[in-house]
Enzyme design. Sequence first.
Site: not given
Length: 263
Positions: A13-16, A18-20, A141, A154
Site C-alpha cells: 500500500t502507498g506504493s507510488t 518512497g519506501i512503498g 517508525s 504521528y
Amino acid sequence: MKIDLSGKSALVTGSTNGIGFASAKGLAACGARVTLTGRKTEDVDAAIAEIRKSLPDAELSGVAADLGTAEGCETVVKGLPDCDILVNNAGIFGPVDFFETEDAVWDKYWQVNVMSGMRLARAYLPAMEKKGWGRVVFLGSESSFNIPEDMVHYGVTKAADVALARGLAKRMAGTGVTVNSVLPGPTLSDGMKAGLKDTVESTGKSYEDAAADFVAANRPASILQRAPSTEEVANMIVYACSPLSSGTTGASLRVEGGVINSL
C-alpha cells in the site's frame, strides 16, 4: 542467500513513491506478483511504468483507492481478493503542535496510519492461515519509540502500528504466518528531498549531504549519521516478506540508523 518469491502475490500500500515504491520494486525483482496502490490512477500507472523500465517482465497490477476509508480498503480487497504478502506502508505525517492538533487531524491520521493496515490484515490473514503461509509487515517508525514533540499525533499512530503487528503475530502463532513491523527513521525519499530542496539549491550541497546535516541536527543519536535510502529500508521489508525470515515474527525491525537509543 537468494530471495525467491516466485509464485507469491504481494500487496504494497502507498506504493507510488518512497519506501512503498522501493518495496514494490524489490518484491517484483524477487519474482513476486505485486499490486501497487495509490490514491490516483495516474500515479499508480506511472509507478508501474517506472518499475517496468528496469523489470520489463515483472507481473504488476494496481488499484487506486483512498485507504483512509473503509470503502477504500474494500476497493483494494475487491481488486485483489487474496495475497500471500501484505505490506502496510500507506501513511501520512506532518508537524503540528499538540495544542493545535484538532480531533479531525487525529482521526485522519488514525484512519490512514492504523485502520488501513488493520482492515487489510483482517481481510487477508484468514486465507493466509488456511494456506499455512503468509507475511504481513507494518511500517512503524523510530517515532514509534521516540515520539516527536512536534508530531505527537504521528508518533502515537506509529506506536499503534508496532503494537498491532505484535498482537497479530501472537494471534497467528503456529500458523506459518508471520507479522512484523519495520522501523525506518529519516529516509532519503522524494518527500525528504522536497523538504531539502531549498537547502540544496542555496548551499550547492548534494541531497545526501543535506540529509546528513538534517540527521545530525534533528536525530543526533543516529549511529549511521546519514539518512538511509528508500532501497535500504526496502531491503529489510523484502527480507521480512521472504521465506528466509520464517523464524522472525512479532519483531520490530530497525532500519533507522541507530536513532533509537536503547538495546
